[in-house]
Design a protein around this motif. Structure first.
Motif, PDB file in Angstrom:
ATOM      1  N   ARG A 101      -1.454   6.476  -0.920  1.00 31.20           N
ATOM      2  CA  ARG A 101      -2.784   5.855  -0.809  1.00 31.20           C
ATOM      3  C   ARG A 101      -3.204   5.727   0.651  1.00 31.20           C
ATOM      4  O   ARG A 101      -4.381   5.899   0.985  1.00 31.20           O
ATOM      5  CB  ARG A 101      -2.771   4.505  -1.496  1.00 31.20           C
ATOM      6  N   VAL A 114       0.872  -1.176   0.000  1.00 31.23           N
ATOM      7  CA  VAL A 114       0.000   0.000   0.000  1.00 31.23           C
ATOM      8  C   VAL A 114       0.909   1.226   0.000  1.00 31.23           C
ATOM      9  O   VAL A 114       1.716   1.395   0.918  1.00 31.23           O
ATOM     10  CB  VAL A 114      -0.928   0.024   1.227  1.00 31.23           C
ATOM     11  N   GLU A 160      -4.323   9.189   1.856  1.00 36.79           N
ATOM     12  CA  GLU A 160      -5.650   9.530   1.323  1.00 36.79           C
ATOM     13  C   GLU A 160      -6.742   8.703   1.992  1.00 36.79           C
ATOM     14  O   GLU A 160      -7.818   9.210   2.321  1.00 36.79           O
ATOM     15  CB  GLU A 160      -5.679   9.312  -0.189  1.00 36.79           C
TER      16      GLU A 160
END
Length: 247
Positions: A40, A36, A43
């Motif tokens: 990301r 990940v 966010e």
């Protein structure tokens, strides 16, 4: 994941930390085994308005989680992080594995075994999914998806019970289900069939009218073709509706 986020080491529950740490861990668990990215993660946890020092805050949370989880579990891997855990260590993955097993059993004609497998899968649930991290933006599509997976498993459990001739035993649960989700026509169909097979034709037809009223009042639509066909078959006492053991 299938309830408030919980981490266990053996039988002991491990303290995770505050809301942001819990949200970060939940995000990484959902993506277990996959990298990940930092962007990301930020966010998904903070949305469109992260704090000015969000990178530093994320690193602090990651460091604390590593201390909780132990060596080799939360790994840095460009461009972000990956959680290295076995699939059977995550309850939602065990749930999905159990559903696949139940469908294989059902395809092989092992209806009772399939029902037991799905019942065990549903017993993994401890409440609303991720109940303590729902403020994180990444949960917006995830929680409804998990809820739908649970509902579909419940539908399959009822279908198996109906196929095994246990129509009377599922009526109370189906009544609760249509009260909670009155726009799911498939559940109304299961209730109508269970009532009909229990010798309650009038109640089965009344259930159709209840479904129709709910759909018209709330959504402005008539019941779909499948529900209307079932009502017609009940009116005609179609032999195809009889319990498999009664044909």
């Amino acid at each position: 994941m299938l309830g408030p986020l919980t981490v266990r080491r053996g039988t002991e529950e491990v303290p995770i930390g505050g809301p942001k740490a819990r949200a970060i861990l939940a995000f990484l668990i959902i993506e277990a085994g996959r990298v990940v990215s930092t962007a990301r993660l930020i966010e998904g946890i903070w949305g469109d308005d992260p704090p000015s020092k969000v990178q530093a805050a994320l690193q602090v949370h990651i460091s604390n989680l590593r201390k909780v989880l132990g060596d080799g579990v939360l790994v840095t891997r460009a461009p972000g992080y990956v959680l290295e855990v076995a699939p059977d260590a995550v309850d939602h993955l065990r749930f999905e594995t159990a559903l696949r097993s139940a469908r294989q059993q059902r395809a092989g004609g092992q209806m009772a075994a399939a029902r037991a497998t799905i019942a065990d899968a549903l017993a993994m649930w401890r409440g609303a999914p991720l109940a303590d991290v729902i403020d994180a933006p990444f949960t917006d599509p995830l929680v409804p998806w998990l809820d739908e997976r649970r509902a579909l498993a419940g539908d399959e459990l009822v279908e198996l019970s109906l196929s095994l001739g246990d129509h009377r035993q599922v009526i109370a649960d189906l009544e609760s289900a249509v009260s909670a989700t009155p726009h799911r026509e498939g559940v109304w169909a299961q209730l109508m069939l269970a009532l009909y097979r229990s010798g309650r034709q009038a109640d089965a037809l009344a259930a159709f009218q209840r479904a129709r009223a709910s759909l018209l009042d709330d959504l402005g639509i008539e019941p779909g073709a499948e529900l209307r066909r079932l009502e017609s078959a009940i009116l005609q006492q179609d032999p195809s509706l009889d319990s498999p053991g009664e044909r």
